[in-house]
Design an enzyme around this catalytic site. Structure first.
Site, short mmCIF file in Angstrom:
data_model
loop_
_atom_site.label_atom_id
_atom_site.label_comp_id
_atom_site.label_asym_id
_atom_site.label_seq_id
_atom_site.Cartn_x
_atom_site.Cartn_y
_atom_site.Cartn_z
CG ASP A 229 -2.65 0.98 0.92
OD1 ASP A 229 -2.03 2.09 0.51
OD2 ASP A 229 -3.07 0.21 1.53
CB SER A 251 4.35 0.79 -2.14
OG SER A 251 4.76 1.86 -2.90
CG HIS A 252 -1.06 0.89 -3.26
ND1 HIS A 252 -2.18 0.50 -3.19
CD2 HIS A 252 -0.67 0.15 -3.55
CE1 HIS A 252 -2.55 0.10 -2.67
NE2 HIS A 252 -1.62 -0.54 -3.80
N GLY A 253 2.83 4.10 -4.04
CA GLY A 253 3.58 5.16 -4.47
C GLY A 253 3.82 5.99 -2.55
#
Length: 414
Positions: A229, A251-253
């Site tokens: 995430d 991850s999601h940044g």
């Protein structure tokens, strides 16, 4: 079963207090062993050494009760051992400390001024048990939040604090976010190693490295994060943030938001600098996510106001990232509703410098996707060099007023 007198004597045997001066104490917590709960002894150590003291956690501690260490002033925490939270979901879900925003709760609420946690130790939250349970009953809140009926605690929350440094810490298996910075200022994290990685067929969930909420002057640097995430998330009212020298995997940044979730509330994220971050096998690299508007006055899924302003993403390397640069102003919002009720949370003064690398190809040839439901202003990009494995890179833009300040050619959304 301990009586009151025997329990007091037992706690005294498990807590060694060394007084160096009249104003300085060292409280060393002795692990009980045998799977017994060390939580009360840890809390007692913090109470004893709450002013100008040092708490030493150099053993292997089993914690089955809430760590609530508050009112600290100029306290050192020498964590060279391991604190492991028990995998008792039925107990922890209701007893973890509730903090309202997105139903977040925590195993350990750390609060005070002048706190320094160091020592190279480990927080182990037994996440696999939680992830497997969540897969059977995916009971979550809106936009990556928790729920009241299945609260998944954060391993460490720095709350209502100022002048705090957390360094040299390993964090393993968080059921939820790994770190929550809650209503605090001047907090620094450095040398943090986070691993939220599932070893079963069930994935982790909402395993953000950091979530920052109603906090100012926060620094996160020199750390490695393995999760699925957000690597770092700037929640509502995060200001004057520095993020640098991170390696984020899976991850999601680095995410501004999500914001604008609650109608009638004002969310601000401003003065954020992100520099020298490597993002590998991720969904996004530099990300902004804002809810759309809502026709409902009490909405908890959009309709909030506020602004995102003075955000800089610089010297980021994308390695197989689905969409390296991303703005979504209809986040978690039905597109028909978002078209009728655009976001009232403005996005402006956002700058991308030297964002380079490769996309994963999962979004075709798209490497940049900047889509605003209301005009986004003063969005600039310099030194962009992104490639897609599927062919010539595509850059999608919608409602960006300063396309001439971007160093790539925009196309309309498909």
């Amino acid at each position: 079963m301990f009586g009151a007198t025997s329990l007091t004597a037992f706690l005294a045997l498990s807590l060694s207090v060394l007084t160096l001066t009249s104003a300085q104490k060292v409280c060393q917590v002795k692990a009980i062993g045998g799977g017994q709960d060390d939580g009360p002894n840890i809390n007692a150590a913090f109470a004893e050494c709450a002013t100008g003291g040092t708490v030493v956690l150099d053993g292997y501690y089993v914690v089955d009760s809430l760590l609530f260490t508050t009112g600290l002033t100029n306290v050192n925490i020498e964590l060279s051992g391991t604190v492991q939270y028990t995998p008792d979901i039925a107990k922890w879900s209701p007893q973890s400390y509730f903090m309202t925003f997105q139903n977040a709760t925590t195993f350990w609420f750390l609060s005070g001024t002048g706190i320094h946690l160091y020592g190279g130790g480990t927080l182990d939250a037994n996440g696999q048990v939680w992830w497997d349970a969540f897969a059977l009953n995916p009971n979550a809140g809106t936009a990556g939040g928790s729920s009241r009926s299945f609260a998944r605690p954060v391993p460490l929350t720095v709350g209502n604090s100022t002048n705090v440094t957390i360094e040299g810490l390993t964090m393993i298996g968080s059921p939820f976010w790994n770190n929550f910075v809650y209503q605090s200022s001047y907090v620094t994290y450095t040398g943090i190693n986070i691993s939220s990685v599932s070893y079963s067929v069930n994935p982790t969930s909402n395993s953000d490295g950091w979530d920052i909420y109603r906090s100012d002057h926060i620094t996160i640097t020199n750390s490695t994060i393995n999760n699925d995430d957000d690597c770092v998330s700037f929640k509502p009212n995060s200001t004057n943030i520095i993020v640098s020298n991170l390696h984020c995997n899976g991850s999601h940044g680095i995410s501004v938001g999500s914001l604008g979730q609650y109608a009638g509330e004002t969310d601000i994220v401003a003065n954020v600098s992100v520099n020298n971050v490597t993002m590998r096998d991720a969904q996004y690299a530099a990300r902004i996510k804002v809810f759309g508007g809502s026709p409902y006055a009490n909405s908890t899924a959009g309709g909030g106001s506020g602004y995102v302003k003075n955000i800089t993403f610089a010297n980021m390397i994308a390695q197989s990232v689905d969409t390296p640069i991303y703005i979504n102003q209809c986040y978690s919002t039905n597109l028909t509703i978002c078209a009728e009720y655009p976001s009232t949370l403005s996005i402006s003064d956002v700058h991308y410098y030297n964002i380079t690398g490769t996309s994963s190809g999962r979004e075709g040839t798209v490497v940049v996707d900047l889509e605003c439901s209301a005009p986004c202003t003063d969005i600039t990009a310099v030194g962009t060099s992104l490639m897609s494995p599927n062919g010539t890179a595509t850059y999608v833009c919608k409602n960006i007023t300063t396309v001439s300040e971007l160093d790539f050619n925009c196309t309309a959304p498909a």
